[in-house]
Design a protein around this motif. Structure first.
Motif, mmCIF file in Angstrom:
data_model
loop_
_atom_site.group_PDB
_atom_site.id
_atom_site.type_symbol
_atom_site.label_atom_id
_atom_site.label_comp_id
_atom_site.label_asym_id
_atom_site.label_seq_id
_atom_site.Cartn_x
_atom_site.Cartn_y
_atom_site.Cartn_z
ATOM 1 N N THR A 2 0.907 -1.405 -0.003
ATOM 2 C CA THR A 2 -0.011 0.232 0.108
ATOM 3 C C THR A 2 0.952 1.179 0.046
ATOM 4 O OG1 THR A 2 0.093 0.062 2.395
ATOM 5 C CG2 THR A 2 -1.837 -1.222 1.400
ATOM 6 N N MET A 4 2.571 2.456 2.343
ATOM 7 C CA MET A 4 2.230 3.060 3.588
ATOM 8 C C MET A 4 3.454 3.937 4.149
ATOM 9 S SD MET A 4 0.283 1.307 6.869
ATOM 10 C CE MET A 4 1.327 -0.173 6.571
ATOM 11 N N TRP A 230 2.214 -0.024 10.611
ATOM 12 C CA TRP A 230 1.028 0.802 10.919
ATOM 13 C C TRP A 230 1.507 1.849 11.756
ATOM 14 C CZ3 TRP A 230 -2.348 1.606 15.056
ATOM 15 C CH2 TRP A 230 -3.168 2.675 14.465
ATOM 16 N N SER A 233 3.624 4.640 10.228
ATOM 17 C CA SER A 233 2.904 5.395 9.426
ATOM 18 C C SER A 233 2.283 6.494 9.662
ATOM 19 C CB SER A 233 2.168 4.205 8.323
ATOM 20 O OG SER A 233 0.833 4.319 8.836
ATOM 21 N N ASP A 234 1.999 7.324 8.508
ATOM 22 C CA ASP A 234 1.108 8.572 8.903
ATOM 23 C C ASP A 234 -0.140 8.262 9.154
ATOM 24 O OD1 ASP A 234 3.209 10.086 8.706
ATOM 25 O OD2 ASP A 234 2.687 10.787 6.454
ATOM 26 N N ARG A 235 -0.655 6.987 9.071
ATOM 27 C CA ARG A 235 -2.036 6.323 9.364
ATOM 28 C C ARG A 235 -2.435 6.508 10.725
ATOM 29 N NH1 ARG A 235 -2.642 1.826 4.530
ATOM 30 N NH2 ARG A 235 -1.829 3.128 3.090
ATOM 31 N N ALA A 236 -1.379 6.408 11.512
ATOM 32 C CA ALA A 236 -1.550 6.214 13.066
ATOM 33 C C ALA A 236 -0.913 7.527 13.546
ATOM 34 C CB ALA A 236 -0.435 4.887 13.603
#
Length: 252
Positions: A2, A4, A230, A233-236
């Motif tokens: 992805t 990520m 995760w 990553s910036d998703r967290a």
């Protein structure tokens, strides 16, 4: 994949085998430039070659987690290779010394303290210094399910990992205003070389781990590395100070 971690420079300790090696491959596939650290230069060289053959960006630095000056040098080298450091996965190369509390020697405690706790303290401070210069970053520490409960089989190991949880939370609060997120993961039974060594010392341990895990099996190293990816990553972006179980429900 992805992407990520695209564009991020990530330092990984304990990267020559187990969870660290799995993380090296995964993070590179997710777009990160990875800098791998461990004592075994031969094993690191093999992993670096594999990642580069797949089109990834990887370098290696030699690191002994019992050498505090060496830890600082390795982190600095990671920063020099790419001009910055965005993330660090302090996976370590944990020392486990099976045995009851009253049979654990002072020497065993000292050795485990050096690698299982103080190495993380030293690495986190060196990593945070580099991250501040670039506006922040993310750190993930590998703790253990053994830090969350009584641990008669590995008393010193469990104690050091519980202390690691504490400094992870403290660092998260201390460095939040500087844009540095700090989290931990607590894997349960994971199918690594260390488990095989524990099985050799304590036959039947793998069967007991599987039986005590609601999902009925141990994690693969990559499954643990996915959670670390995760968190880095910036998703967290809103997650810091968390200690996240990756244990198949064993700690529930």
């Amino acid at each position: 994949m992805t992407d990520m971690l695209t564009g991020k420079v990530i330092f990984i300790t304990g990267a020559s085998r187990g969870i660290g090696a799995a993380a090296a491959h995964l993070f590179a596939r997710e777009g990160a430039s990875v800098v791998l650290a461990a004592r075994s230069t031969e094993a690191l060289g093999k992993i670096v070659a594999e990642i580069r053959a797949e089109g990834g960006v990887a370098d290696a630095v030699t690191l002994d987690l019992a050498d505090r000056a060496g830890i600082r040098t390795a982190v600095q080298k990671a920063g020099e290779l790419h001009g910055r450091l965005d993330g660090a996965f302090n996976n370590g190369a944990a020392i486990q010394q099976p045995g009851p509390l009253d049979a654990t020697s002072d020497e065993d405690i000292d050795n485990q303290f050096e690698v299982n706790f103080r190495a993380h303290w030293t690495a986190m401070n060196a990593e945070a210094e580099l991250m501040r210069a670039n506006g922040g970053g993310a750190i993930v520490n590998t703790s253990s399910i053994g830090s969350r409960r009584a641990n008669p089989a590995l008393p010193a190991y469990g104690a050091m990992k519980r202390a690691l949880n504490s400094i992870t939370e403290t660092a998260a609060v201390t460095w939040a205003s500087q844009g540095i997120r700090v989290n931990g993961i607590t894997p349960g039974g994971t199918a690594t070389e260390m488990i095989e060594e524990w099985e050799a010392a304590t036959p039947g341990i793998k069967t007991r781990i599987n039986a005590s895990t609601p999902l009925g099996r141990m994690a693969t190293p990559t499954e643990v590395a996915e959670v670390a990816a995760w968190l880095l990553s910036d998703r967290a972006a809103m997650v810091t100070g968390a200690i996240i179980p990756v244990d198949g429900g064993a700690g529930a």
